[in-house]
Design a protein around this motif. Structure first.
Motif, PDB file in Angstrom:
ATOM      1  N   UNK A  76      96.063 -68.570 -33.662  1.00 35.92           N
ATOM      2  CA  UNK A  76      95.282 -68.948 -32.486  1.00 35.92           C
ATOM      3  C   UNK A  76      95.833 -68.230 -31.259  1.00 35.92           C
ATOM      4  N   UNK A  77      94.928 -67.549 -30.557  1.00 42.57           N
ATOM      5  CA  UNK A  77      95.296 -66.849 -29.328  1.00 42.57           C
ATOM      6  C   UNK A  77      94.383 -67.334 -28.205  1.00 42.57           C
ATOM      7  N   UNK A  78      94.742 -67.065 -26.995  1.00 43.72           N
ATOM      8  CA  UNK A  78      93.954 -67.507 -25.838  1.00 43.72           C
ATOM      9  C   UNK A  78      93.073 -66.409 -25.264  1.00 43.72           C
ATOM     10  N   UNK A  79      93.475 -65.143 -25.472  1.00 43.43           N
ATOM     11  CA  UNK A  79      92.681 -64.039 -24.914  1.00 43.43           C
ATOM     12  C   UNK A  79      92.824 -62.794 -25.780  1.00 43.43           C
ATOM     13  N   UNK A  80      91.895 -61.898 -25.571  1.00 45.06           N
ATOM     14  CA  UNK A  80      91.835 -60.649 -26.319  1.00 45.06           C
ATOM     15  C   UNK A  80      92.993 -59.731 -25.930  1.00 45.06           C
ATOM     16  N   UNK A  81      93.470 -58.969 -26.900  1.00 41.66           N
ATOM     17  CA  UNK A  81      94.434 -57.899 -26.653  1.00 41.66           C
ATOM     18  C   UNK A  81      93.598 -56.618 -26.669  1.00 41.66           C
ATOM     19  N   UNK A 124      84.485 -69.803 -33.297  1.00 39.95           N
ATOM     20  CA  UNK A 124      85.727 -69.061 -33.500  1.00 39.95           C
ATOM     21  C   UNK A 124      85.400 -67.588 -33.325  1.00 39.95           C
ATOM     22  N   UNK A 125      85.997 -66.968 -32.338  1.00 39.22           N
ATOM     23  CA  UNK A 125      85.815 -65.537 -32.094  1.00 39.22           C
ATOM     24  C   UNK A 125      87.037 -64.792 -32.601  1.00 39.22           C
ATOM     25  N   UNK A 126      86.795 -63.708 -33.325  1.00 38.67           N
ATOM     26  CA  UNK A 126      87.883 -62.888 -33.866  1.00 38.67           C
ATOM     27  C   UNK A 126      87.856 -61.552 -33.124  1.00 38.67           C
ATOM     28  N   UNK A 127      88.466 -61.515 -31.931  1.00 36.83           N
ATOM     29  CA  UNK A 127      88.310 -60.366 -31.034  1.00 36.83           C
ATOM     30  C   UNK A 127      88.905 -59.052 -31.525  1.00 36.83           C
ATOM     31  N   UNK A 128      89.735 -59.104 -32.537  1.00 36.75           N
ATOM     32  CA  UNK A 128      90.349 -57.879 -33.032  1.00 36.75           C
ATOM     33  C   UNK A 128      89.749 -57.465 -34.379  1.00 36.75           C
ATOM     34  N   UNK A 154      96.928 -61.507 -44.508  1.00 34.67           N
ATOM     35  CA  UNK A 154      96.639 -60.936 -43.188  1.00 34.67           C
ATOM     36  C   UNK A 154      96.391 -62.062 -42.194  1.00 34.67           C
ATOM     37  N   UNK A 155      97.051 -62.008 -41.058  1.00 31.63           N
ATOM     38  CA  UNK A 155      96.852 -63.022 -40.025  1.00 31.63           C
ATOM     39  C   UNK A 155      95.696 -62.605 -39.130  1.00 31.63           C
ATOM     40  N   UNK A 156      94.701 -63.490 -39.001  1.00 30.86           N
ATOM     41  CA  UNK A 156      93.526 -63.223 -38.181  1.00 30.86           C
ATOM     42  C   UNK A 156      93.679 -63.895 -36.824  1.00 30.86           C
ATOM     43  N   UNK A 157      93.616 -63.087 -35.762  1.00 25.93           N
ATOM     44  CA  UNK A 157      93.659 -63.638 -34.404  1.00 25.93           C
ATOM     45  C   UNK A 157      92.321 -64.296 -34.107  1.00 25.93           C
ATOM     46  N   UNK A 158      92.367 -65.546 -33.615  1.00 27.02           N
ATOM     47  CA  UNK A 158      91.143 -66.301 -33.346  1.00 27.02           C
ATOM     48  C   UNK A 158      91.230 -66.951 -31.973  1.00 27.02           C
ATOM     49  N   UNK A 159      90.136 -66.830 -31.216  1.00 28.86           N
ATOM     50  CA  UNK A 159      89.971 -67.527 -29.940  1.00 28.86           C
ATOM     51  C   UNK A 159      88.904 -68.596 -30.176  1.00 28.86           C
ATOM     52  N   UNK A 160      89.255 -69.863 -29.984  1.00 30.57           N
ATOM     53  CA  UNK A 160      88.290 -70.947 -30.146  1.00 30.57           C
ATOM     54  C   UNK A 160      87.688 -71.292 -28.789  1.00 30.57           C
ATOM     55  N   UNK A 220      80.889 -69.962 -22.594  1.00 32.59           N
ATOM     56  CA  UNK A 220      81.680 -71.043 -23.178  1.00 32.59           C
ATOM     57  C   UNK A 220      82.918 -71.335 -22.338  1.00 32.59           C
ATOM     58  N   UNK A 221      83.607 -72.405 -22.736  1.00 38.52           N
ATOM     59  CA  UNK A 221      84.898 -72.743 -22.127  1.00 38.52           C
ATOM     60  C   UNK A 221      85.931 -72.813 -23.244  1.00 38.52           C
ATOM     61  N   UNK A 222      87.218 -72.706 -22.918  1.00 35.30           N
ATOM     62  CA  UNK A 222      88.238 -72.808 -23.977  1.00 35.30           C
ATOM     63  C   UNK A 222      88.148 -74.164 -24.690  1.00 35.30           C
ATOM     64  N   UNK A 223      88.293 -74.127 -25.999  1.00 33.12           N
ATOM     65  CA  UNK A 223      88.325 -75.365 -26.791  1.00 33.12           C
ATOM     66  C   UNK A 223      89.770 -75.844 -26.885  1.00 33.12           C
ATOM     67  N   UNK A 224      89.950 -77.151 -26.828  1.00 34.95           N
ATOM     68  CA  UNK A 224      91.292 -77.716 -26.986  1.00 34.95           C
ATOM     69  C   UNK A 224      91.674 -77.679 -28.462  1.00 34.95           C
ATOM     70  N   UNK A 225      92.949 -77.889 -28.749  1.00 37.00           N
ATOM     71  CA  UNK A 225      93.414 -77.937 -30.136  1.00 37.00           C
ATOM     72  C   UNK A 225      92.670 -79.015 -30.920  1.00 37.00           C
ATOM     73  N   UNK A 226      92.442 -80.147 -30.309  1.00 37.01           N
ATOM     74  CA  UNK A 226      91.726 -81.247 -30.969  1.00 37.01           C
ATOM     75  C   UNK A 226      90.282 -80.863 -31.246  1.00 37.01           C
ATOM     76  N   UNK A 227      89.625 -80.221 -30.278  1.00 38.18           N
ATOM     77  CA  UNK A 227      88.220 -79.844 -30.430  1.00 38.18           C
ATOM     78  C   UNK A 227      88.006 -78.805 -31.529  1.00 38.18           C
TER      79      UNK A 227
END
Length: 100
Positions: free
Chosen positions: A80-85, A22-26, A6-12, A56-63
Protein backbone atom coordinates in the motif's frame (compact mmCIF):
# COMPACT_ATOMS: atom_id res chain seq x y z
CA UNK A 1 -4.47 -19.12 -4.15
CA UNK A 2 -0.69 -18.86 -4.18
CA UNK A 3 0.63 -15.42 -3.30
CA UNK A 4 2.59 -13.59 -5.98
CA UNK A 5 6.29 -13.01 -5.26
CA UNK A 6 6.11 -9.65 -7.08
CA UNK A 7 4.96 -6.83 -4.82
CA UNK A 8 2.25 -4.68 -6.43
CA UNK A 9 2.10 -1.03 -5.39
CA UNK A 10 -1.54 -0.06 -4.75
CA UNK A 11 -3.22 3.26 -3.97
CA UNK A 12 -6.68 2.79 -2.43
CA UNK A 13 -9.19 5.58 -3.13
CA UNK A 14 -12.86 6.17 -2.28
CA UNK A 15 -15.62 7.54 -4.52
CA UNK A 16 -18.38 9.79 -3.15
CA UNK A 17 -20.76 6.83 -3.08
CA UNK A 18 -18.35 4.94 -0.81
CA UNK A 19 -17.05 2.49 -3.41
CA UNK A 20 -13.34 1.73 -3.13
CA UNK A 21 -10.98 1.46 -6.08
CA UNK A 22 -7.48 0.00 -6.03
CA UNK A 23 -5.18 1.84 -8.44
CA UNK A 24 -1.91 0.22 -9.47
CA UNK A 25 0.02 3.29 -10.66
CA UNK A 26 3.17 1.43 -11.62
CA UNK A 27 1.31 -1.12 -13.78
CA UNK A 28 0.60 0.74 -17.03
CA UNK A 29 -1.76 -1.29 -19.22
CA UNK A 30 -1.99 0.64 -22.48
CA UNK A 31 -0.24 3.03 -24.83
CA UNK A 32 -2.26 5.97 -23.47
CA UNK A 33 -0.81 5.56 -19.99
CA UNK A 34 -3.84 4.12 -18.19
CA UNK A 35 -3.03 1.97 -15.18
CA UNK A 36 -4.46 -1.28 -13.88
CA UNK A 37 -7.27 -0.95 -11.35
CA UNK A 38 -9.53 -3.25 -9.38
CA UNK A 39 -12.96 -2.90 -7.74
CA UNK A 40 -15.40 -5.37 -6.16
CA UNK A 41 -17.87 -4.79 -9.00
CA UNK A 42 -16.32 -4.83 -12.46
CA UNK A 43 -13.05 -6.15 -11.09
CA UNK A 44 -10.01 -5.37 -13.28
CA UNK A 45 -9.97 -2.45 -15.69
CA UNK A 46 -7.87 0.34 -17.11
CA UNK A 47 -8.05 3.66 -15.27
CA UNK A 48 -6.79 7.18 -15.85
CA UNK A 49 -4.74 7.65 -12.67
CA UNK A 50 -4.91 11.45 -12.60
CA UNK A 51 -8.64 11.39 -13.37
CA UNK A 52 -9.32 8.91 -10.59
CA UNK A 53 -7.30 10.93 -8.09
CA UNK A 54 -9.37 14.00 -9.00
CA UNK A 55 -12.70 12.15 -8.55
CA UNK A 56 -11.86 10.35 -5.31
CA UNK A 57 -10.44 10.82 -1.83
CA UNK A 58 -7.90 8.64 -0.01
CA UNK A 59 -9.45 5.52 1.53
CA UNK A 60 -8.63 4.71 5.14
CA UNK A 61 -7.13 1.35 6.10
CA UNK A 62 -10.53 0.27 7.44
CA UNK A 63 -12.36 1.36 4.27
CA UNK A 64 -10.06 -0.56 1.95
CA UNK A 65 -9.61 -3.67 4.11
CA UNK A 66 -12.26 -5.78 2.30
CA UNK A 67 -10.94 -4.96 -1.17
CA UNK A 68 -7.35 -5.53 -0.06
CA UNK A 69 -8.31 -8.91 1.41
CA UNK A 70 -10.14 -9.87 -1.81
CA UNK A 71 -7.11 -8.98 -3.92
CA UNK A 72 -4.74 -10.86 -1.62
CA UNK A 73 -7.06 -13.86 -1.89
CA UNK A 74 -6.49 -13.72 -5.66
CA UNK A 75 -2.73 -13.89 -5.09
CA UNK A 76 -1.73 -10.23 -5.05
CA UNK A 77 1.20 -9.31 -2.79
CA UNK A 78 0.11 -5.75 -2.00
CA UNK A 79 2.33 -2.85 -1.02
CA UNK A 80 0.00 0.00 0.00
CA UNK A 81 1.34 3.38 -1.07
CA UNK A 82 -0.12 6.88 -0.81
CA UNK A 83 1.09 8.38 -4.10
CA UNK A 84 2.57 7.53 -7.45
CA UNK A 85 6.33 7.28 -7.99
CA UNK A 86 6.80 9.10 -11.31
CA UNK A 87 9.99 7.21 -12.17
CA UNK A 88 8.27 3.82 -11.75
CA UNK A 89 5.24 5.03 -13.72
CA UNK A 90 7.37 6.27 -16.63
CA UNK A 91 9.40 3.04 -16.66
CA UNK A 92 6.18 0.99 -16.88
CA UNK A 93 4.79 3.28 -19.60
CA UNK A 94 7.99 2.94 -21.64
CA UNK A 95 7.79 -0.88 -21.36
CA UNK A 96 4.24 -0.82 -22.78
CA UNK A 97 5.19 1.56 -25.56
CA UNK A 98 8.23 -0.57 -26.56
CA UNK A 99 5.87 -3.47 -27.24
CA UNK A 100 3.94 -1.51 -29.86
Amino acid sequence: MKKDNFQTDVVFRKFRDGEIIALMPHDVVDFGGNVNSYMHVGQHGAADYIGMIAKTIPATDTECADLKREMEGMGYNINVIKRINQDKYIASLMEVRKKH
